[in-house]
Scaffold this active site. Sequence first.
Site, short mmCIF file in Angstrom:
data_model
loop_
_atom_site.label_atom_id
_atom_site.label_comp_id
_atom_site.label_asym_id
_atom_site.label_seq_id
_atom_site.Cartn_x
_atom_site.Cartn_y
_atom_site.Cartn_z
N THR A 204 -6.68 -14.64 -27.68
CA THR A 204 -6.52 -15.79 -26.80
C THR A 204 -7.84 -16.54 -26.62
OG1 THR A 204 -4.71 -14.72 -25.63
CG2 THR A 204 -5.78 -16.57 -24.53
N ASP A 205 -8.92 -15.81 -26.41
CA ASP A 205 -10.22 -16.45 -26.25
C ASP A 205 -10.62 -17.20 -27.52
OD1 ASP A 205 -10.35 -15.36 -23.74
OD2 ASP A 205 -11.57 -13.65 -24.34
#
Length: 254
Positions: free
Chosen positions: A19-20
């Site tokens: 996600t990052d």
Amino acid sequence: MHITGEADGPPVKVGVAVTDIMTGLYTHGAIMAALIARGVSGKGQHIDASLIQTQASVLANIGSNYLIGGKEAQRWGTRHPSIAPYQVFATKDGNICIGAGNDKQFATFARILGHPELPMDPRFRTNVDRVSNRVALVRLINQELSQLTTERILELMEGSGMPYGPVNNIKQTFEHPQLVARGVVKEVEHPFVGRIKMVGPAVEYSGSDVGVRLPPPMLGQHTEEVLRGVLGYGDAELEKAVVGGGTVLYDYSV
């Protein structure tokens, strides 16, 4: 995590901070698009990048299947939901991923396994048949591959035209000839620990070198530079931010 892991196991976390990373990639693309738009309209834009929105967007076809048809996703492990065989198999000394995406590839794989008769078996004639009888097919494949080393299977698969590859550990990954040839691992001098190795950028340009020029910054290393140079903080504002705990300055002389 709901869609990651084996069907009969619990939800599993993805191995890296997807996600990052994906939010950063989306933001990078958004910045480029906004710069191009500014060149046309003369106006800049505020970009709002969201971690949770990124998580939803990368669900892609799985999310669409639910939104369009109400179809709930399930965990498949390394298997492909609509192609068989297409998954990771255990070898005598490791693991290998092999896929047979069509009937021709399956016939090739059957010959490599030493079972050229499999494509004539009513259970395995077409991909639809193979998906329906996945358990029996995978059991047979496991019996054969578990008796061979990964290296031997790679030799047998060489030139077959099928998608396949060993499951490498991290050491094997960074020692892979292709990554070595592309110079993926970069070395940079760090003021405290000397030369360190880092993973370089994934993209290269024909007209410039985007390698790794600086070591990872220490905590607060660039805080003063940013607050003074970008935000215009004076001594009093900087001191207030530090004393209040809102920021950290790093002193290399310590």
